[in-house]
Design an enzyme around this catalytic site. Sequence first.
Site, PDB file in Angstrom:
ATOM      1  N   ARG A   1       0.426  10.306   0.516  1.00  0.00           N
ATOM      2  CA  ARG A   1       0.639  11.578   1.248  1.00  0.00           C
ATOM      3  C   ARG A   1       1.897  12.386   0.906  1.00  0.00           C
ATOM      4  O   ARG A   1       1.991  13.428   1.522  1.00  0.00           O
ATOM      5  CB  ARG A   1       1.071  11.012   2.788  1.00  0.00           C
ATOM      6  CG  ARG A   1      -0.173  10.049   3.592  1.00  0.00           C
ATOM      7  CD  ARG A   1       0.516   9.645   4.717  1.00  0.00           C
ATOM      8  NE  ARG A   1      -0.589   8.580   5.121  1.00  0.00           N
ATOM      9  CZ  ARG A   1      -0.207   8.052   6.515  1.00  0.00           C
ATOM     10  NH1 ARG A   1       0.566   7.972   7.128  1.00  0.00           N
ATOM     11  NH2 ARG A   1      -1.030   6.668   6.766  1.00  0.00           N
TER      12      ARG A   1
ATOM     13  N   GLU B   1       0.781  -1.175   0.202  1.00  0.00           N
ATOM     14  CA  GLU B   1      -0.028   0.007  -0.011  1.00  0.00           C
ATOM     15  C   GLU B   1       1.124   1.407  -0.113  1.00  0.00           C
ATOM     16  O   GLU B   1       1.636   1.594   0.938  1.00  0.00           O
ATOM     17  CB  GLU B   1      -1.130   0.029   1.088  1.00  0.00           C
ATOM     18  CG  GLU B   1      -1.739   1.237   1.303  1.00  0.00           C
ATOM     19  CD  GLU B   1      -2.515   1.427   2.540  1.00  0.00           C
ATOM     20  OE1 GLU B   1      -2.890   2.374   3.084  1.00  0.00           O
ATOM     21  OE2 GLU B   1      -2.793   0.424   3.270  1.00  0.00           O
TER      22      GLU B   1
ATOM     23  N   LYS C   1     -11.207  -1.729   6.093  1.00  0.00           N
ATOM     24  CA  LYS C   1     -10.034  -1.097   6.940  1.00  0.00           C
ATOM     25  C   LYS C   1     -10.507  -0.756   8.377  1.00  0.00           C
ATOM     26  O   LYS C   1     -11.595  -0.207   8.415  1.00  0.00           O
ATOM     27  CB  LYS C   1      -9.169  -0.029   6.310  1.00  0.00           C
ATOM     28  CG  LYS C   1      -8.257   0.594   7.230  1.00  0.00           C
ATOM     29  CD  LYS C   1      -7.193   1.512   6.105  1.00  0.00           C
ATOM     30  CE  LYS C   1      -6.427   2.393   6.803  1.00  0.00           C
ATOM     31  NZ  LYS C   1      -5.640   3.098   5.775  1.00  0.00           N
TER      32      LYS C   1
END
Length: 206
Positions: A46, A42, A129
């Site tokens: 950001r 993943e 998640k």
Amino acid sequence: MSQSIDQIMRLAPVIPVIVIDRVEDAVPLAEALVAGGLTVLEVTLRTPAGLEAITAMKAVKGAVVGAGTVLDPAMLAGAIHSGAEFIVSPGLTDNLGKAAVASGIPFLPGTANAGDIMRGMDLGLDRFKFFPAATSGGIPALKALAGPFGQARFCPTGGISLTTAPDWLALEAVLCVGGSWVVPSGPLDPARIEVLAREAAALSRH
């Protein structure tokens, strides 16, 4: 044929959560993780390098590369364009949820409470998640949430370490955990990352 989010979650017990600053680190980092047995990667969006890193990592044999920290339909489109094979978001909005479902890409939305899970189920989703795991009530909270939602399965992420991961993985509702501990910040050290990946990949699930 792309894999479903359920299949992706079952590939390895830990999904490394990767914050990448330099695109040139992407391939050696992915190679070290895959060599250690962690094939689902993943890459968070950001940093400005995120999308390019996804494209670069896709060239690594055995890697299944997705985009994390996807916040809205525009970021979703950018991630898909960069070749992301799955999408992870910190939370779930109707806008993002509908766009992700319409795109057909495997989607793992962030949930922290019953309302989030029900919103996801309204969209036909049952893989989530649980984020931020440690500060959203930890294992007792997820156990309580899993009760009413028997078909739901989770990837707890946030504040999980090699030490605490086995407690999460012991829960029937947990298919894998997300962890940033596998990719420590600082200068890239592929040998160290491969060792951390090997430890994580050896964790057993319920």
